[in-house]
Design a protein around this motif. Structure first.
Motif, PDB file in Angstrom:
ATOM      1  N   THR A  34     -35.080  53.500  37.241  1.00  0.00           N
ATOM      2  CA  THR A  34     -35.822  54.488  38.027  1.00  0.00           C
ATOM      3  C   THR A  34     -35.102  55.833  38.041  1.00  0.00           C
ATOM      4  OG1 THR A  34     -36.652  52.703  39.425  1.00  0.00           O
ATOM      5  CG2 THR A  34     -36.851  54.940  40.289  1.00  0.00           C
ATOM      6  N   GLN A  37     -35.638  57.455  34.658  1.00  0.00           N
ATOM      7  CA  GLN A  37     -37.013  57.963  34.574  1.00  0.00           C
ATOM      8  C   GLN A  37     -37.157  59.260  35.372  1.00  0.00           C
ATOM      9  OE1 GLN A  37     -38.989  54.351  35.908  1.00  0.00           O
ATOM     10  NE2 GLN A  37     -40.049  54.214  33.928  1.00  0.00           N
ATOM     11  N   ASP A  38     -36.573  59.292  36.560  1.00  0.00           N
ATOM     12  CA  ASP A  38     -36.650  60.488  37.400  1.00  0.00           C
ATOM     13  C   ASP A  38     -35.927  61.668  36.751  1.00  0.00           C
ATOM     14  OD1 ASP A  38     -38.104  59.082  39.281  1.00  0.00           O
ATOM     15  OD2 ASP A  38     -36.404  58.758  40.638  1.00  0.00           O
ATOM     16  N   ILE A  40     -35.417  62.144  33.513  1.00  0.00           N
ATOM     17  CA  ILE A  40     -36.219  62.597  32.367  1.00  0.00           C
ATOM     18  C   ILE A  40     -37.394  63.435  32.857  1.00  0.00           C
ATOM     19  CG2 ILE A  40     -37.757  61.847  30.512  1.00  0.00           C
ATOM     20  CD1 ILE A  40     -35.834  59.452  30.099  1.00  0.00           C
ATOM     21  N   LYS A  41     -38.081  62.967  33.903  1.00  0.00           N
ATOM     22  CA  LYS A  41     -39.224  63.714  34.442  1.00  0.00           C
ATOM     23  C   LYS A  41     -38.786  65.091  34.943  1.00  0.00           C
ATOM     24  CE  LYS A  41     -42.951  63.482  37.774  1.00  0.00           C
ATOM     25  NZ  LYS A  41     -43.484  62.876  38.962  1.00  0.00           N
ATOM     26  N   ARG A  42     -37.650  65.142  35.644  1.00  0.00           N
ATOM     27  CA  ARG A  42     -37.146  66.415  36.167  1.00  0.00           C
ATOM     28  C   ARG A  42     -36.796  67.370  35.016  1.00  0.00           C
ATOM     29  NH1 ARG A  42     -32.018  67.782  36.698  1.00  0.00           N
ATOM     30  NH2 ARG A  42     -31.286  65.637  36.777  1.00  0.00           N
ATOM     31  N   GLU A  44     -38.050  67.377  32.035  1.00  0.00           N
ATOM     32  CA  GLU A  44     -39.302  67.827  31.422  1.00  0.00           C
ATOM     33  C   GLU A  44     -39.958  68.915  32.274  1.00  0.00           C
ATOM     34  OE1 GLU A  44     -40.617  63.689  29.159  1.00  0.00           O
ATOM     35  OE2 GLU A  44     -41.370  64.093  31.178  1.00  0.00           O
ATOM     36  N   GLU A  45     -40.030  68.686  33.585  1.00  0.00           N
ATOM     37  CA  GLU A  45     -40.669  69.654  34.489  1.00  0.00           C
ATOM     38  C   GLU A  45     -39.934  70.988  34.522  1.00  0.00           C
ATOM     39  OE1 GLU A  45     -40.817  67.461  38.143  1.00  0.00           O
ATOM     40  OE2 GLU A  45     -42.698  66.443  37.597  1.00  0.00           O
TER      41      GLU A  45
END
Length: 144
Positions: A34, A37-38, A40-42, A44-45
């Motif tokens: 988790t 994943q967080d 990677i998302k951050r 990307e954003e």
């Protein structure tokens, strides 16, 4: 934008294999799935990770001729020359550099004759004073 050492480690792993499963990345980074994943998302954003691309195997990507083309430009003409070069479909990448040349382009054409014609065209762009090219024979390391 500040990165933690774990962010740097994650980016290094993704550079090697952007398709590596998150669970595998988490094990290597000693983090939870988790958390990875967080992160990677951050990334990307925030625009740090701008996208993902397919990297072809050299056996598949053998077609054509590639060359690094160094380009000297008249003072105050770099923007115009860059604009003209960006319109050439043979130019895969264009970089500004410090040194005796102003720009370095990575060019790809189907044949040596096509490369010769493209290089002649680059030399005719207003503002270009000199070019030098180095044909790529093989790639020993590519971590992109």
């Amino acid at each position: 934008m500040t990165f933690t050492q774990k962010d740097e480690d994650l980016l290094a792993l993704l550079r090697l294999n952007a398709r590596e499963p998150v669970a595998s990345l988490a094990r290597k980074l000693k983090l939870s799935r988790t958390t990875v994943q967080d992160r990677i998302k951050r990334l990307e954003e925030q625009g740090v990770i701008a996208g993902y691309a397919v990297k072809l195997a050299s056996a598949v990507d053998k077609g054509g001729i590639r060359a690094y083309v160094t380009i000297a430009v008249e003072p105050r003409r770099q923007v115009d020359v860059g604009r003209a070069l960006s319109k050439l479909p043979q130019i895969e990448a264009l970089h500004t550099v410090a040194g005796k040349f102003d720009l370095v382009a990575l060019a790809r054409t189907a044949t040596a004759e096509d490369m010769d014609r493209m290089l002649d065209g680059v030399g005719l762009i207003p503002g270009v004073t000199r070019t030098e090219s180095a044909i790529i024979l093989s790639t020993k390391v590519d971590r992109r």
